[in-house]
Enzyme design. Sequence first.
Site, PDB file in Angstrom:
ATOM      1  N   HIS A 262      -5.981   3.231  -3.811  1.00 51.85           N
ATOM      2  CA  HIS A 262      -5.306   4.519  -4.034  1.00 51.85           C
ATOM      3  C   HIS A 262      -4.124   4.667  -3.069  1.00 51.85           C
ATOM      4  O   HIS A 262      -2.990   4.925  -3.492  1.00 51.85           O
ATOM      5  CB  HIS A 262      -6.310   5.660  -3.828  1.00 51.85           C
ATOM      6  N   GLU A 263      -4.401   4.474  -1.786  1.00 47.63           N
ATOM      7  CA  GLU A 263      -3.324   4.648  -0.797  1.00 47.63           C
ATOM      8  C   GLU A 263      -2.242   3.577  -0.987  1.00 47.63           C
ATOM      9  O   GLU A 263      -1.060   3.835  -0.768  1.00 47.63           O
ATOM     10  CB  GLU A 263      -3.886   4.638   0.628  1.00 47.63           C
ATOM     11  N   HIS A 266       0.240   4.804  -3.426  1.00 48.15           N
ATOM     12  CA  HIS A 266       1.240   5.653  -2.766  1.00 48.15           C
ATOM     13  C   HIS A 266       2.247   4.765  -2.017  1.00 48.15           C
ATOM     14  O   HIS A 266       3.452   5.001  -2.051  1.00 48.15           O
ATOM     15  CB  HIS A 266       0.571   6.582  -1.756  1.00 48.15           C
ATOM     16  N   GLU A 292       1.194  11.219  -6.728  1.00 53.11           N
ATOM     17  CA  GLU A 292      -0.222  11.051  -7.040  1.00 53.11           C
ATOM     18  C   GLU A 292      -0.396  10.210  -8.308  1.00 53.11           C
ATOM     19  O   GLU A 292      -1.370   9.461  -8.428  1.00 53.11           O
ATOM     20  CB  GLU A 292      -0.864  12.432  -7.193  1.00 53.11           C
TER      21      GLU A 292
HETATM   22 ZN    ZN Z   1      -3.330  10.494  -3.208  1.00 51.63          ZN
END
Ligand code: ZN
Length: 501
Positions: A262-263, A266, A292
């Site tokens: 997830h990170e 980003h 996001e």
């Molecule tokens: Zn996030």
Amino acid sequence: MPESPYDRLVRLLKRADVIGSALDVLQWDEQVNLPPASQVRRADQLSALAELHHRAVCDPAIGEALAALEGDSRPEGDAQKAAVARARRDYERATRLPAEFVAAKAALDSQAFHAWKRAKSHSDYSVFAPFLSRQVDMSREEAGFIGQADRPYDYLLDKHDPGLTEADVARLFGDLRQQLVPFVKEIVARGVKSRRAELKGFSIAAQDAFLRGVVAKLGFDFERGRIDVAVHPFCSGDGADTRLTTRFDEDDPLTSLFAAVHEAGHGLYEQGLPLEHLGTPLGKPVGMAIHESQSRLWENQVARGRPFWAHFEPGFRQSFSSRLGGWSSEDLYLAVNTVSLEPIRIKSDEVTYNLHIILRFEIERRLFAGEIAVEDLPEVWNGLSQELLGLIPANHGVGVLQDVHWSGGAFGYFPSYCLGNMIAAQLWYAALATLPGLEAEFARGDFSRLRGWLRREVHAHGRRYDTHELIRKVTGADLAPDHLMRYLKERYGSIYLPATR
Ligand code: ZN
């Protein structure tokens, strides 16, 4: 040749941004490395630098350059015009807030955070309520300074996602809710047995090595970024120096892996923004929802999918040699995609997660419309939780007090999580339509075409387009929840409702 107003604007914006990036590194360090007794020193460093940053952002020379660019020295081309418009918006927002207001808000943030922590640990909402009340008042006041006293919640949404309004979100979430609530009910009624809770005793060193391999394969550039450990994982910094964090639990190797992916999503966005425009509107992310969408697309559409696991499963098994002996591939896939109703947002899966956000949006919307008061929140929370999730939290600590956001006055922020899910799904189908054979490449461990497509279509523009414009430009359609529902039905329908496949 004298410096043109546009070049002057860019130089001033970059200078302010460099100071901001030093703040980022210090804040990252506070979460990752700081010795406990050094916190006071760090607070002083942060406040001195924050003051310097604010002064650079509000530099009257920026205002002069903007005035020139809006007057006789119009910029060339649409990209520069958009950059000037974004810079104007930022400048207004930074300069219209009086210094006393900013200082009072910072003091309230700190007090409210500590009150929230106390309230949460004792499940006592009354400890937090007076601070929350003041945060709501200050948010209204802030909207007033920006000239939006009559529509404070629109202002708060637009602050995180330029161009977004309450009416947009109400419509999108209303549609989603109608389709999602019955789908979740159907899934949960099937009660497919996941073995996820059996994953125990996974060496942290092996988890760390495995997830670093995954993040590198996805294309994260470790020459200008790194991964460390933090209690609450986050991504900070920019494309020149991108800091990812994850957290480890021996008895939950999937959480650390998905937090890292997830990170990294980003981080890939930050690293994909054009470096030559670093620190200017053409080198910055659009807003929270688009940010996001990038993390969620890699985490959910890609890393929870069968092609991803076709490639990584052998390595995952090998990393944890004796732990997955009796597990079939299907067991693992189901553990990765387990759906269950939980009272806590950050523990929920990607299907029910959206309902947690709809709940928070409903509360924020009613609060700022004056339909409910701060004292009513626990009751409203439990009522909505029953409606949406079919459960009432055991206490306020795992209910209305579970999230930190409101203590910092971050209203209008939660919706970006669910909007990010919608955008991720919409981008995903656009990518599949333009890049045939994409998933077959994932199964071979090649993610470069998706990464390249996102760079070209999304990252390369920086903030040139607002949220709605960018989605329309990339996918040819307005933002809609149907893509997310299609994706959830395809993925989770095939696991939980095989008859309807
Ligand atoms: Zn996030």
